[in-house]
Scaffold this motif. Structure first.
Motif, PDB file in Angstrom:
ATOM      1  N   GLU A   1      38.957  76.681  53.569  1.00 50.79           N
ATOM      2  CA  GLU A   1      38.929  77.766  54.574  1.00 50.79           C
ATOM      3  C   GLU A   1      39.702  77.402  55.599  1.00 50.79           C
ATOM      4  O   GLU A   1      40.382  77.860  56.521  1.00 50.79           O
ATOM      5  N   ILE A   2      39.086  76.243  56.079  1.00 50.80           N
ATOM      6  CA  ILE A   2      39.555  75.371  57.323  1.00 50.80           C
ATOM      7  C   ILE A   2      40.898  74.911  57.378  1.00 50.80           C
ATOM      8  O   ILE A   2      41.698  75.188  58.363  1.00 50.80           O
ATOM      9  N   VAL A   3      41.509  74.241  56.163  1.00 48.17           N
ATOM     10  CA  VAL A   3      42.874  73.860  55.886  1.00 48.17           C
ATOM     11  C   VAL A   3      43.678  75.056  55.827  1.00 48.17           C
ATOM     12  O   VAL A   3      44.831  75.221  56.613  1.00 48.17           O
ATOM     13  N   SER A   4      43.169  76.188  55.246  1.00 51.12           N
ATOM     14  CA  SER A   4      43.916  77.701  55.576  1.00 51.12           C
ATOM     15  C   SER A   4      44.152  77.906  56.924  1.00 51.12           C
ATOM     16  O   SER A   4      45.261  78.112  57.422  1.00 51.12           O
ATOM     17  N   PHE A   5      43.195  77.908  57.666  1.00 54.19           N
ATOM     18  CA  PHE A   5      43.473  77.983  59.223  1.00 54.19           C
ATOM     19  C   PHE A   5      44.399  77.347  60.025  1.00 54.19           C
ATOM     20  O   PHE A   5      44.989  77.704  60.513  1.00 54.19           O
ATOM     21  N   TYR A   6      44.144  76.076  59.728  1.00 47.00           N
ATOM     22  CA  TYR A   6      44.883  75.057  60.114  1.00 47.00           C
ATOM     23  C   TYR A   6      46.483  75.541  59.919  1.00 47.00           C
ATOM     24  O   TYR A   6      47.277  75.263  60.666  1.00 47.00           O
ATOM     25  N   LYS A   7      46.738  76.070  58.611  1.00 45.91           N
ATOM     26  CA  LYS A   7      47.874  76.590  58.416  1.00 45.91           C
ATOM     27  C   LYS A   7      48.528  77.669  59.189  1.00 45.91           C
ATOM     28  O   LYS A   7      49.783  77.582  59.452  1.00 45.91           O
ATOM     29  N   MET A   8      47.847  78.131  60.188  1.00 47.29           N
ATOM     30  CA  MET A   8      48.270  79.047  61.149  1.00 47.29           C
ATOM     31  C   MET A   8      49.094  78.247  62.049  1.00 47.29           C
ATOM     32  O   MET A   8      50.031  79.164  62.891  1.00 47.29           O
TER      33      MET A   8
ATOM     34  N   GLU B   1      44.537  93.677  67.395  1.00 45.82           N
ATOM     35  CA  GLU B   1      44.349  93.389  65.966  1.00 45.82           C
ATOM     36  C   GLU B   1      45.028  92.095  65.328  1.00 45.82           C
ATOM     37  O   GLU B   1      44.370  91.293  64.906  1.00 45.82           O
ATOM     38  N   PHE B   2      46.300  92.129  66.048  1.00 46.64           N
ATOM     39  CA  PHE B   2      47.188  91.139  65.344  1.00 46.64           C
ATOM     40  C   PHE B   2      46.683  89.618  66.042  1.00 46.64           C
ATOM     41  O   PHE B   2      46.646  88.539  65.262  1.00 46.64           O
ATOM     42  N   ALA B   3      46.299  89.577  67.467  1.00 49.93           N
ATOM     43  CA  ALA B   3      45.712  88.512  68.073  1.00 49.93           C
ATOM     44  C   ALA B   3      44.569  87.860  67.100  1.00 49.93           C
ATOM     45  O   ALA B   3      44.717  86.662  66.880  1.00 49.93           O
ATOM     46  N   ARG B   4      43.907  88.689  66.533  1.00 48.62           N
ATOM     47  CA  ARG B   4      42.513  88.259  65.955  1.00 48.62           C
ATOM     48  C   ARG B   4      42.847  87.826  64.653  1.00 48.62           C
ATOM     49  O   ARG B   4      42.031  86.935  64.104  1.00 48.62           O
ATOM     50  N   ILE B   5      43.790  88.560  64.041  1.00 48.57           N
ATOM     51  CA  ILE B   5      43.966  88.155  62.648  1.00 48.57           C
ATOM     52  C   ILE B   5      45.094  86.865  62.524  1.00 48.57           C
ATOM     53  O   ILE B   5      44.814  86.044  61.726  1.00 48.57           O
ATOM     54  N   GLU B   6      45.950  87.028  63.185  1.00 54.68           N
ATOM     55  CA  GLU B   6      47.085  86.126  63.070  1.00 54.68           C
ATOM     56  C   GLU B   6      46.968  84.829  63.960  1.00 54.68           C
ATOM     57  O   GLU B   6      47.947  84.158  63.905  1.00 54.68           O
ATOM     58  N   GLY B   7      46.166  84.923  65.177  1.00 52.65           N
ATOM     59  CA  GLY B   7      45.849  83.901  65.978  1.00 52.65           C
ATOM     60  C   GLY B   7      46.891  83.785  67.100  1.00 52.65           C
ATOM     61  O   GLY B   7      46.961  82.912  67.665  1.00 52.65           O
ATOM     62  N   ILE B   8      47.748  84.647  67.073  1.00 50.57           N
ATOM     63  CA  ILE B   8      48.799  84.703  68.255  1.00 50.57           C
ATOM     64  C   ILE B   8      48.560  85.961  69.240  1.00 50.57           C
ATOM     65  O   ILE B   8      48.475  86.996  68.851  1.00 50.57           O
ATOM     66  N   LEU B   9      48.495  85.550  70.272  1.00 48.41           N
ATOM     67  CA  LEU B   9      48.326  86.697  71.351  1.00 48.41           C
ATOM     68  C   LEU B   9      49.634  87.092  71.850  1.00 48.41           C
ATOM     69  O   LEU B   9      50.432  86.680  72.531  1.00 48.41           O
ATOM     70  N   PRO B  10      49.882  88.462  71.380  1.00 45.95           N
ATOM     71  CA  PRO B  10      51.443  88.839  71.514  1.00 45.95           C
ATOM     72  C   PRO B  10      51.673  89.385  72.731  1.00 45.95           C
ATOM     73  O   PRO B  10      50.869  90.189  73.564  1.00 45.95           O
ATOM     74  N   ALA B  11      53.048  89.248  73.297  1.00 48.25           N
ATOM     75  CA  ALA B  11      53.322  90.220  74.445  1.00 48.25           C
ATOM     76  C   ALA B  11      53.534  91.419  74.193  1.00 48.25           C
ATOM     77  O   ALA B  11      53.322  92.099  73.078  1.00 48.25           O
ATOM     78  N   PRO B  12      53.045  92.529  75.186  1.00 47.10           N
ATOM     79  CA  PRO B  12      53.049  93.950  74.935  1.00 47.10           C
ATOM     80  C   PRO B  12      54.274  94.064  74.409  1.00 47.10           C
ATOM     81  O   PRO B  12      54.391  95.280  73.416  1.00 47.10           O
TER      82      PRO B  12
ATOM     83  N   GLY C   1      57.625  87.310  72.006  1.00 46.26           N
ATOM     84  CA  GLY C   1      57.039  86.501  72.848  1.00 46.26           C
ATOM     85  C   GLY C   1      55.465  86.513  72.850  1.00 46.26           C
ATOM     86  O   GLY C   1      54.694  87.308  72.171  1.00 46.26           O
ATOM     87  N   THR C   2      54.974  85.693  73.968  1.00 38.88           N
ATOM     88  CA  THR C   2      53.356  85.656  74.048  1.00 38.88           C
ATOM     89  C   THR C   2      52.739  86.397  75.101  1.00 38.88           C
ATOM     90  O   THR C   2      53.677  86.683  76.174  1.00 38.88           O
ATOM     91  N   GLY C   3      51.734  86.842  74.953  1.00 39.16           N
ATOM     92  CA  GLY C   3      51.279  87.567  76.419  1.00 39.16           C
ATOM     93  C   GLY C   3      50.334  87.150  77.272  1.00 39.16           C
ATOM     94  O   GLY C   3      49.686  87.601  77.934  1.00 39.16           O
ATOM     95  N   TYR C   4      50.556  85.657  77.271  1.00 40.09           N
ATOM     96  CA  TYR C   4      49.656  84.947  78.476  1.00 40.09           C
ATOM     97  C   TYR C   4      49.516  85.424  79.742  1.00 40.09           C
ATOM     98  O   TYR C   4      48.698  85.161  80.573  1.00 40.09           O
TER      99      TYR C   4
END
Lengths: 460, 460
Positions: A77-84, B380-391, B422-425
């Protein structure tokens, strides 16, 4: 063309997804002199696993105490996350080389291309995973600049864990955007010291108006963890387990270099608590410890918080409230707080026990650099390499540039590798100070250091 | 494992460095109905190249007016710069698919992994290159949210060009960190309207206390360019040349998909001026125009600035001061300014002439979405895909999720591709508003739109 490119080496060396490490490397297994054990703050005896289970997750305690196993499997599961967000690129700094007119070849491992903005995510996801696996409700932690808190928020959100972050008050107020990213990931963020904990109340009553410190936020987070059902405390640096997780940085770096037959001459990393440096150097240090290869390894720290270069190798408390175990480390004393005008991160009073032992055994060097020289290097790097670096990372940039300029004088074609730990998007207040000429260089006096070192606990 | 992975498709599809496009694709060459020409604001006659040379760099004027050449070589220096941050990854959103429990396969082209934080750098470096090649001292531009200004600052710094940015005053004040990044790259940033230009003074005297608009900042930047020796004006969206440069996004996307034999069913992009959407869809639209393939293409715009869905296809001024050429485009009228509580970017009153013609010819669809639904999707996207998106990017996320959920109902395994620009930083103020429940949805009334559309210039 501004840059002359080596035929075979791309600007960015990306490993393939299936080349992400599936085992962490535990450098302690190859150390003859093992890092000193943690001590119980009450008895001053070495902490046993059972004593640590109230504070840390069980699996993480095992990793913390394991000085023998060289390779530890990374759960799927950690390797999966790393892949993100991994593998992270190893970048050949062609543009920087050209600008410096150096014969040196400069490489940097860039860990900033994820939303937490730094390498901290490598350990955050591991710690969150083990907390989840143990059936916990959540974790507590502290954060200073906010990189660790952000990383942990992301990791906890991924596994559906509650995340309570104590954020050093001065950062909480000056960095509302960091706080907001953590909230985006569902974390609760409390300015420290707070009235939520006994230790926080005590510190507030003794030092009303204090803007907090990392050591103080640690005390609060630990208290919260041990007094809340289903919670444990997690930490983003210093600990052995963190360096273990961060070994993915070094393992990927080594694999990428090996692909192109590149042997580094100098490896450089910034050092606060040691998480990035320890991770980056680990497989190289392993070879060095086993006598298979030699590398020059340089830790870079701020002149305003110089634990390696001016601290003492001794047992000390990890936190201001003195509720945590004691660690043997290069330390400035747990009461030491860098000057408030210090903007460059790396402000922890101590240093990883692993790195402290390696430094004491002369397997690595350390230098300290002034704050304004760091920001000069940061701005130059941003303009030339197109990445706005975190102030922390820029300590390594500064010394990498210095070493490349030495090569220019000597004509040596050294391979220089450094760790670019993160991006500086949330550090623009510091950049602004620098641009406006308001940044100062603070170096603690001998008297100041002696005063805080005089308070080190007596341990036989 | 949270995600079930297709055997052959990695999380991130990275092209090799030598697969970065060496030619831009000019979709106009394949359009039967060409985009309407720019008109001289004085004579209302089509602009000739010579008339534009005072405002734009010569090579860029040629690109702007070239409706025939399908492929245009990318100069080697620009390809070199692209290598600092390209190829950008095409990400398979395994985690999002799993979370939505959709049979759809979702891909996004992520353009945020560079310090400018967005795709804008693709055109900024091209425009700076041609300015340098022409021997200019510098360029002027406007910026709203700051992505374009940041990108241009980086590009100008790389080529040693002076960069003067007029930043919409409300952004200048609310986004001091964006401003600071531009300063790091050596740009001068002026809040607009300013007293530096005649048009700025005029606007200030007519609307004292105005917080500015993109159209107004454009007027100032153009005036500054044409009245300063050795300067030209550059623009980050809307123009044909910009869509040409941004075709690298689509060309890389198509190459990555082709590698794995993936044919997209739906392609989705956010649309403000059209730079990202135009770039992303270009090679797919080319196939569609040539009758070689069919794709559903969706432009997503904010309900508060709905140029495609509620605007008129007509000639209009590109700027508030009416000093720029007129363009035929879907427009809300050059006096239209989105409500001040609109936080999601994409606030330009008009739309790329190329995209306007394609939309009018029914080669693509458009939908508008409300602000809070965009931020819900973003979080939702930020939490699931790990990227904080630009608006801005999150408009596309919202509709990609909607389409994936439709597939869940129908059971269709559609391939959905969207642009994550892009990102939303630097957008945490907007996120904070959203978290605090203070974000409102504003939709202009028919009366408001009719009022600003009634002022459209009369062109036969």
């Amino acid at each position: 063309m501004k840059t002359e490119k080596d035929k075979n080496i791309p600007y960015k060396i990306y490993l393939k997804e299936d080349e992400i490490p599936t085992q962490w490397y535990n450098v302690r297994a190859d150390m003859k002199n093992k890092p000193a054990p943690l001590l119980n703050p009450g008895t001053l005896e070495p902490m046993k696993a059972e004593e640590l289970y109230g504070v840390f997750c069980e699996e993480l305690v095992k990793q913390e105490l394991d000085n023998e196993t060289p390779y530890i499997d990374i759960p799927g599961e950690i390797v999966s996350f790393y892949k993100m967000y991994r593998p992270s690129p190893l970048v050949r700094a062609y543009c920087l080389e050209e600008k410096l007119q150096t014969p040196a070849k400069i490489y940097y491992k860039f860990e900033g291309n994820n939303t937490s903005g730094s390498h901290k995510l490598n350990s955050a996801i591991a710690q969150a995973y083990y907390a989840k696996k143990q059936g916990l409700k959540g974790v507590t932690t502290e954060t200073g600049a906010g990189q660790w808190g952000t990383a942990l928020s992301m990791a906890c959100s991924y596994f559906g864990l509650d995340c309570k972050v104590y954020m050093v008050k001065v950062s909480y107020e000056q960095k509302p955007f960091r706080r907001e990213v953590m909230r985006t990931y569902g974390a609760s963020v409390t300015p420290s010291p707070s009235t939520e904990t006994e230790v926080g109340k005590k510190i507030l009553s003794e030092h009303p108006g204090t803007t907090g410190s990392l050591g103080c936020a640690i005390s609060e987070a630990v208290e919260k963890a041990v007094t809340s059902e289903g919670y444990r405390y997690v930490l983003g640096s210093v600990l052995n387990q963190v360096l273990l997780h961060q070994s993915v940085i070094g393992l990927e770096t080594k694999k990428a270099l090996d692909k192109y037959g590149i042997k580094p001459d100098i490896i450089i990393g910034c050092a606060g608590g040691g998480s990035n440096l320890g991770g980056l150097i680990s497989p190289f240090m392993g070879e060095k410890l086993r006598g298979e290869a030699d590398y020059r390894i340089i830790a870079v720290e701020p002149a305003s918080c110089p634990s390696f270069t001016r601290g003492r190798y001794a047992y000390d408390f990890c936190d201001t409230g003195k509720v945590c175990p004691l660690a043997k480390m290069y330390t400035l004393g747990c009461d030491f707080i860098p000057a408030p005008n210090h903007a460059g991160g790396l402000r922890y009073h101590g240093m990883s026990s692993i790195l402290s032992q390696l430094y004491d055994d002369k397997y690595m060097e350390a230098v300290s650099v002034s704050q304004t020289s760091v920001f000069e290097a940061a701005e130059e790097f941003a303009r030339i390499e197109g990445i706005l670096p975190a102030p922390e990372s820029s300590h390594a940039i500064k010394v990498a540039i210095d070493e490349a300029l030495k090569c220019k004088e000597t004509g040596e074609e050294k391979n220089i590798v450094f760790g670019l730990t993160g991006t500086g998007y949330f550090d623009m207040v510091a950049y602004e100070k620098f641009h406006d000429g308001l940044m100062e260089n603070y170096v603690p006096t001998d008297e100041e250091l002696n005063e805080s070192l005089a308070k080190l606990p007596e341990v036989k």
